[in-house]
Design an enzyme around this catalytic site. Structure first.
Site, short mmCIF file in Angstrom:
data_model
loop_
_atom_site.label_atom_id
_atom_site.label_comp_id
_atom_site.label_asym_id
_atom_site.label_seq_id
_atom_site.Cartn_x
_atom_site.Cartn_y
_atom_site.Cartn_z
N LYS A 127 10.56 3.62 -0.30
CA LYS A 127 9.57 4.54 -0.87
C LYS A 127 10.23 5.64 -1.69
O LYS A 127 9.71 6.07 -2.70
CB LYS A 127 8.74 5.20 0.24
CG LYS A 127 7.66 4.29 0.79
CD LYS A 127 6.62 5.08 1.55
CE LYS A 127 5.51 4.19 2.05
NZ LYS A 127 4.55 4.89 2.90
N LYS A 209 5.98 -7.53 -0.99
CA LYS A 209 4.76 -7.51 -0.16
C LYS A 209 3.60 -6.91 -0.96
O LYS A 209 3.82 -6.07 -1.85
CB LYS A 209 4.99 -6.78 1.16
CG LYS A 209 5.08 -5.29 1.04
CD LYS A 209 4.83 -4.57 2.35
CE LYS A 209 4.66 -3.10 2.05
NZ LYS A 209 4.12 -2.27 3.05
N LYS A 212 -0.51 -1.20 -1.92
CA LYS A 212 -1.47 -0.44 -2.73
C LYS A 212 -0.76 0.43 -3.77
O LYS A 212 -1.40 0.93 -4.68
CB LYS A 212 -2.38 0.40 -1.84
CG LYS A 212 -1.71 1.34 -0.89
CD LYS A 212 -2.72 1.90 0.11
CE LYS A 212 -2.05 2.47 1.35
NZ LYS A 212 -2.95 2.64 2.46
#
Ligand code: AMP
Ligand code: TRP
Length: 342
Positions: A127, A209, A212
C-alpha cells in the site's frame, strides 16, 4: 451482548470505496454461512479507512453503504422489530462507536507490539509503495488496531480473504506476548480462509488480486449494473489456447472466471468445465455465460440493497454498538488492571 456458549467470529470491512465481488466471494459470503453457528460480530472499520485520506461526505455515505452490503448479502442484524424482519443472528456495528478499540490499540502499541513486527507486514509495503516515508503513521500501525478489534471479543475465528492472514497471525502473536508478560487476558484467535475464492483476481490482470484501489475495469462492484458488469467480463483478459479448464498455473485468467462462475452459481467447477465444453465454442461464449450468471446475481443483490433506508441502518449500528460495548469494555478493564492502570 451476553457471552454465550457459542464460539465467536469477528470480521470487518473498510468503508473506503466500492465493495466488489472479491469482498463478497472471499469474505462476506462466508460470514453469512457461519452466522448460524457462531456468535457473530461484523464491524464497519472506519478508523482503518482513515489511514488513507477520505472525503468526509463520501466516508459517511460509505459507512451506511457497507452495512447495506452486509445486509443484502444475508447478514441478519437489527432490532428485530421490523415487520417480517428476519431473526437477528449477528451484530453489526461501527468501530468508532466503541472507543475501547482505539484504547486497546494504543496499549498493544506500547505493551506488546514491536517495530520489527510491523516491518514484516506485506500489505503495508504494497500500500505504501514508493511513498513509505510519507504515508500516515496510522497506515503503518493499522494491523495493531485490527488486533485490538479481534482481541476485545474473545474471538475464536476471524473469517477473511487471504490477504488478511498475516494480520490475523500478528494478532495471535500479540495476544500470546501480552498474556505471557502480564497474565492471561486474551484468547488466541484462529484464522478462517475459504478454500475457493479467498483470492479473486483482477479482470484485467490475473496476477493481481481484485482490489477497489485499482482501475474500475479490474473489478465488478457489487453496485455495478448487470450491463456494466457484462461489459467488464467481456473485456476481461483471457489466456492463450481455447480450452475452458481450471488450471491456475497455465490458465490464470480462465481459472479466475471459472472460480467466479462457480461461486456465483453454487455449481462445482468440474461440472462447469464439462457444461462449457459442451455448450461453448470459445472464450466469448464462456464469458457470456459468466456475465449472465453475474447479472442475475447482481439484480437480486441490488434489489435487497436498495430496500434498506439510511435511518434503519443508523438504528442497526446504534443497537450493535450498545450490544458489543460492554464486552469490549470488560476486556479493556482486565487489560488495564493487568498493567496496573486500574
Ligand atoms: P477490504 O476491502 O480490504 O476491507 O477487505 C474486506 C474483506 O474482503 C477482507 O476479508 C479481504 O481479505 C477480502 N478481500 C478483499 N479483496 C479480495 C479479493 N480480491 N479476493 C478475496 N477476498 C478479498
Ligand atoms: N484489515 C481488514 C481489511 O482491510 C479489515 C479489518 C479491520 C478486519 N479489522 C478487522 C478484518 C478485524 C477482520 C478482523 O480487509
Amino acid at each position: 451482548m451476553s457471552k454465550t456458549s457459542k464460539r465467536t467470529i469477528f470480521s470487518g470491512v473498510q468503508p473506503s470505496g466500492t465493495l466488489h465481488i472479491g469482498n463478497y466471494l472471499g469474505a462476506i459470503s462466508n460470514w453469512v454461512k457461519m452466522q448460524d453457528e457462531y456468535n457473530s460480530i461484523f464491524c464497519v472499520v472506519d478508523y482503518h479507512a482513515i489511514t488513507v485520506k477520505q472525503d468526509p461526505k463520501e466516508l459517511s455515505r460509505n459507512i451506511l453503504d457497507v452495512v447495506k452490503i452486509y445486509m443484502a448479502s444475508g447478514i441478519s442484524a437489527g432490532d428485530g422489530s421490523a415487520p417480517g424482519g428476519s431473526p437477528e443472528k449477528s451484530v453489526i456495528f461501527q468501530q468508532s462507536d466503541v472507543s475501547a478499540h482505539t484504547e486497546l490499540a494504543w496499549i498493544l502499541n506500547c505493551a506488546a507490539a514491536r517495530v520489527s513486527d510491523l516491518n514484516k507486514m506485506t500489505q503495508f509495503k504494497d500500500k505504501a509503495g514508493e511513498e513509505k516515508e510519507n504515508v500516515s503513521v496510522g497506515l503503518y500501525d493499522y494491523p495493531i488496531l485490527m488486533a485490538a478489534d479481534i482481541l476485545l471479543y474473545d474471538t475464536d475465528l476471524v473469517p477473511v480473504g487471504e490477504d488478511q492472514k498475516q494480520h490475523v497471525e500478528l494478532a495471535r502473536v500479540l495476544a500470546r506476548r501480552f498474556n505471557s508478560q502480564y497474565g492471561k487476558v486474551f484468547k488466541v484467535p484462529g484464522v478462517e480462509i475459504k478454500k475457493e475464492g479467498a483470492r479473486i483476481m483482477a479482470l484485467d490482470d490475473p496476477a493481481k488480486k481484485m482490489s477497489k484501489s485499482a482501475s474500475p475495469a479490474s473489478y465488478i462492484a457489487l453496485t455495478d449494473t448487470p450491463d456494466v458488469a457484462a461489459k467488464k467480463i467481456m473485456r476481461a483478459v483471457t489466456d492463450s489456447g481455447y480450452d475452458i479448464k481450471y488450471d491456475k498455473k497455465n490458465k490464470p485468467a480462465i481459472s479466475n472466471l471459472l472460480t467466479i462462475y462457480s461461486l456465483i452459481t453454487g455449481e462445482d467447477i468440474k461440472k462447469l468445465e464439462i457444461k462449457c465444453e459442451r455448450e461453448c465454442s470459445g472464450y466469448g461464449d464462456f464469458k457470456k455465460k459468466v456475465a449472465e450468471a453475474l447479472g442475475e446475481f447482481l439484480e437480486t443483490f441490488q434489489k435487497k440493497y436498495n430496500s434498506f433506508e439510511d435511518d434503519e441502518v443508523r438504528e442497526i449500528l446504534k443497537n450493535g454498538a450498545e450490544k458489543v460495548r460492554p464486552v469490549a469494555e470488560e476486556t479493556l478493564f482486565m487489560v488495564k488492571h493487568k498493567l496496573g492502570i486500574i
